[in-house]
Design an enzyme around this catalytic site. Structure first.
Site, PDB file in Angstrom:
ATOM      1  N   SER A 111      -0.908 -10.516  -4.273  1.00  0.00           N
ATOM      2  CA  SER A 111       0.518 -10.219  -4.407  1.00  0.00           C
ATOM      3  C   SER A 111       0.993  -9.480  -3.175  1.00  0.00           C
ATOM      4  O   SER A 111       0.202  -8.860  -2.459  1.00  0.00           O
ATOM      5  CB  SER A 111       0.764  -9.351  -5.645  1.00  0.00           C
ATOM      6  OG  SER A 111       0.439  -7.990  -5.379  1.00  0.00           O
ATOM      7  N   ASP A 112       2.286  -9.532  -2.905  1.00  0.00           N
ATOM      8  CA  ASP A 112       2.837  -8.604  -1.924  1.00  0.00           C
ATOM      9  C   ASP A 112       2.935  -7.235  -2.589  1.00  0.00           C
ATOM     10  O   ASP A 112       2.709  -7.078  -3.798  1.00  0.00           O
ATOM     11  CB  ASP A 112       4.193  -9.102  -1.417  1.00  0.00           C
ATOM     12  CG  ASP A 112       4.500  -8.623   0.001  1.00  0.00           C
ATOM     13  OD1 ASP A 112       3.973  -7.559   0.396  1.00  0.00           O
ATOM     14  OD2 ASP A 112       5.268  -9.296   0.704  1.00  0.00           O
ATOM     15  N   TRP A 113       3.282  -6.232  -1.808  1.00  0.00           N
ATOM     16  CA  TRP A 113       3.275  -4.832  -2.258  1.00  0.00           C
ATOM     17  C   TRP A 113       4.079  -4.674  -3.557  1.00  0.00           C
ATOM     18  O   TRP A 113       5.296  -4.888  -3.571  1.00  0.00           O
ATOM     19  CB  TRP A 113       3.850  -3.945  -1.158  1.00  0.00           C
ATOM     20  CG  TRP A 113       3.788  -2.477  -1.417  1.00  0.00           C
ATOM     21  CD1 TRP A 113       4.492  -1.776  -2.349  1.00  0.00           C
ATOM     22  CD2 TRP A 113       2.982  -1.508  -0.722  1.00  0.00           C
ATOM     23  NE1 TRP A 113       4.191  -0.445  -2.284  1.00  0.00           N
ATOM     24  CE2 TRP A 113       3.262  -0.249  -1.301  1.00  0.00           C
ATOM     25  CE3 TRP A 113       2.066  -1.586   0.320  1.00  0.00           C
ATOM     26  CZ2 TRP A 113       2.662   0.928  -0.851  1.00  0.00           C
ATOM     27  CZ3 TRP A 113       1.464  -0.412   0.767  1.00  0.00           C
ATOM     28  CH2 TRP A 113       1.759   0.824   0.189  1.00  0.00           C
TER      29      TRP A 113
END
Length: 717
Positions: free
Chosen positions: A264-266
């Site tokens: 996932s992104d942040w």
């Protein structure tokens, strides 16, 4: 280590140990001071055991620090599984290269691969294993700050650079070549299509557009062997990417045959609550694991709720095991089980970081990336010319851009240093200009220098924080103070050259009266030397735009490969009831592929080795003659475009399908040939399949997407 051995490790792991492998934490959690970890631990509500077993770590740098963390990690892991260090190495580690949008303007796959290779070396000796690059989001809206991370608006060009970057980062064998790092494809998918150019915003594209324009560059990187894929922040068809099973199970895994892990992104998994598709963290965890997201970056939905989901339904244990296996396989591909300290070398770190050869590469690539937008004959400058250098970007080290994580301002060659080292009569303004406010002193000095010198070089542009993530702008003009400075100097100076430092295409109407405009982007560590070499003619500019510049923001998005309308502007430009604006042209100010040089190259004649073909398996050779009508040696980027005249769906008026860079000596005439694979004329049909239709195609060659006077018709039977 063989897959069977990895499966044996997984069998021995407790369910909690497996869940921990899916968690990525930032470097904040691995400081030597336990008190410094207290805040981050409270924020995520995790304990020391979870920290010690989190599968991957974000943002650690420095060989000794990385080796120390790895040593402690393995000692505390009952299965001796190594951790993996990842970071955002977007366009250089410590030696900073031009931003990716500028790299796109090189039109040089070799330059981009070299950048990635050097970035990998500096990263690996500093203890890193993987970079969150390349970013392959196609971009059409310069209001979006992250256009600076993309290589541009064209799917073909982006795909070519995707392959080059992956090759440069990863090499041929990550396990054997410790100077390389794994590459991460991001952001899957279509993050660059954010509505209004507003970061993190909704994306609303048809599946035809998604597949034809946005997905090809991601697939090119995956086909080149990229090891990791990152989810996008946005929704597609109303579903956030991090919970989008169609994107990640059907497209990425089944269609693209991607076998590696997805990250996932942040905080993107937890943000599905904000999107309104998950009621709570447990629901967000369920959506993400079902979609096939293996690593959760900086939130703890998995850590808190996956075991609960497994208790409710055993199928989630199977999904957990799949995710752990993919993570361990990536660690194994990197050789971390055999050599957990892979690449990290404190001695070599001091030798290669920011070395002379790396600086030289950064300078040469910066020179290739700069685009000469305007030149009324003032350039190149003589070293004897009396030059005044003024403006807010003249003396600053802020030439690196938003993602220069390890770059240092004091290591940057400023424009003032570059020009002063090259020119014999360069005066640099003593009163430093501000980006957003002109003082009386700075204006008066600028006007006085304009009177006293033959040429004024105005260094204008953005601060690094004005483009990049969370840096969308509705007004893409230069700050008003800089426009005022230009007008004051222009009214007095004999000649004015503008050097632009920026991370996006800008509306440059206000400075259109400049005698020369050099788009230098954020050029990196050696930016000042590269600017000087072009202004003084040591280097003939060869950069060509990979993203169009609008006349004004009201045209946005403006891009070259548009489809025709039922009432095309070109059919009756003076009529009202055609597709046009009343107050501005339909066309970009500076189109895709555009760029000037100090030479004048004529395109003479076009020929096809066959004008009628029977099979989509064939290749057509397109030949043109170039004539350098000047004394200057130059690099010409020859661009090949096609138009499918009749399709099952409306086809673009032109599409880039090939390019080559040709060195021409003064007055040289050279015949060059570009190959066009007929299969590359395929497009997405209404049933979402790719195929080529019989019919007529215009084959066009020229120096940019607008000047395409050489046209031949190809017939596919």
């Amino acid at each position: 280590m063989q897959k069977a051995e990895l499966l044996t490790i997984i069998e021995k792991m407790s369910p909690k140990e497996k869940v921990d492998q899916l968690l990525q934490l930032s470097a904040d959690f691995y400081t030597d001071d336990a008190e410094d970890r207290t805040g981050p631990m409270e924020t995520l509500d995790i304990n020391e055991t979870t920290i010690a077993n989190a599968g991957t770590i974000l943002g650690v740098s420095g060989a000794e620090k990385a080796m120390g963390i790895q040593k402690n990690y393995i000692e505390n892991n009952s299965h001796k599984i190594p951790t993996m260090f990842m970071a955002d190495i977007i366009h250089g580690f410590r030696t900073i290269f031009p931003i990716p949008l500028a790299l796109g303007c090189t039109w040089s796959k070799e330059a981009v691969e070299e950048m990635a290779s050097i970035s990998a070396l500096e990263s690996s000796v500093s203890g890193l294993h993987l970079t969150f690059s390349p970013m392959l989001d196609l971009v059409r809206d310069p209001r979006w700050g992250r256009v600076m991370e993309s290589t541009g608006e064209d799917p073909y060009l982006n795909s070519e650079f995707a392959k080059a970057m992956v090759t440069g980062y990863q090499g041929d064998d990550l396990k054997e070549d410790m100077s390389k790092v794994a590459a991460c494809v991001k952001h899957f998918a279509a993050y660059g299509g954010a509505i209004g150019g507003r970061d993190y915003n909704t994306v609303d594209v048809s599946e035809t557009t998604l597949r034809e324009k946005y997905l090809p560059s991601y697939q090119a990187a995956i086909d080149a062997g990229a090891k990791l894929v990152m989810t996008a922040f946005n929704t597609i068809e109303g579903i956030p990417a991090s919970g989008n099973k169609k994107l990640f199970r059907d497209v990425l895994r089944d269609e693209f045959n991607f076998k590696g892990p997805v990250i996932s992104d942040w905080a993107a998994i937890k943000e599905m609550i904000n999107h309104g598709v998950a009621a709570d963290e447990k629901e967000a965890a369920r959506l993400a694991i079902e979609a096939g997201v293996d690593i959760e970056m900086m939130t703890t939905c998995y850590d808190k709720h996956l075991l609960e989901l497994i208790d409710e339904d055993p199928k989630y244990m199977d999904l957990l095991d799949e995710a752990v296996l993919r993570i361990l396989e990536l660690k194994n591909d990197l050789g971390l089980f055999e050599n957990p300290y892979r690449g990290a070398d404190p001695v070599k770190e001091k030798e290669v970081i920011l070395s002379a050869s790396h600086r030289e590469s950064a300078r040469k690539i910066a020179e290739k990336s700069m685009v000469l937008l305007e030149n009324n004959g003032i350039l190149p400058l003589s070293q004897e010319t009396a030059i005044a250098l003024v403006g807010p970007k003249a003396t600053t080290g802020d030439l690196m851009g938003a993602w220069s994580w390890q770059g240092k301002f004091d290591e940057v060659v400023t424009i003032a240093k570059g020009l002063s080292a090259k020119g014999k009569n360069v005066t640099v303004a003593s009163v430093e200009s501000d980006l957003f406010e002109n003082t009386t002193e700075s204006l008066e000095e600028a006007k006085q220098l304009a009177k006293e010198n033959e040429v004024v070089v105005l260094a204008l542009g953005e601060a690094d924080w004005m483009s990049g993530e969370a840096a969308s702008r509705s007004d893409i003009r230069l700050p008003q103070s800089q426009i005022d400075l230009f007008n004051e100097v222009r009214a007095i100076a004999k000649k004015v050259i503008v050097v632009l430092i920026n991370g996006r295409p800008l509306d440059l109407t206000a400075i259109s009266e400049a005698d020369g405009i050099l788009e230098a982007w954020f050029p990196g560590t050696e930016g000042g030397n590269a600017v000087a070499n072009i202004l003084f003619g040591d280097v003939n500019p060869s950069g060509r735009l990979s993203m169009s510049f609008p006349e004004n923001v009201g045209q946005v998005p403006v891009y070259y490969n548009t489809e025709n309308t039922g009432r095309p502007y070109e059919s009756a430009p003076d009529e009202k009831y055609v597709s046009k604006y009343l107050d501005v042209s339909n066309y970009a100010k500076y189109p895709f592929g555009y760029g000037l040089s100090f030479a004048k190259v004529a395109y003479e004649g076009i020929a096809l080795n066959k004008e009628t073909i029977d099979s989509s398996d064939e290749t057509v050779e397109v030949t043109v003659t170039l004539h350098n009508q000047s004394e200057e040696t130059t690099i010409e980027t020859v661009q090949l475009y096609v138009r499918d005249l009749v399709g099952k769906t409306a086809r673009p008026l032109k599409e880039l399908k090939g390019f080559t860079q040709v060195a021409l000596a003064g007055n040289e005439r050279k015949e060059i040939t570009l190959s066009l694979a007929v299969k590359d004329l395929a497009y997405v049909h209404p049933d979402l399949t790719w195929s080529v239709d019989p019919g007529e195609f215009h084959i066009m060659v020229g120096p940019n997407s607008r000047e395409l006077d050489l046209v031949k018709t190809l017939v596919l039977k």
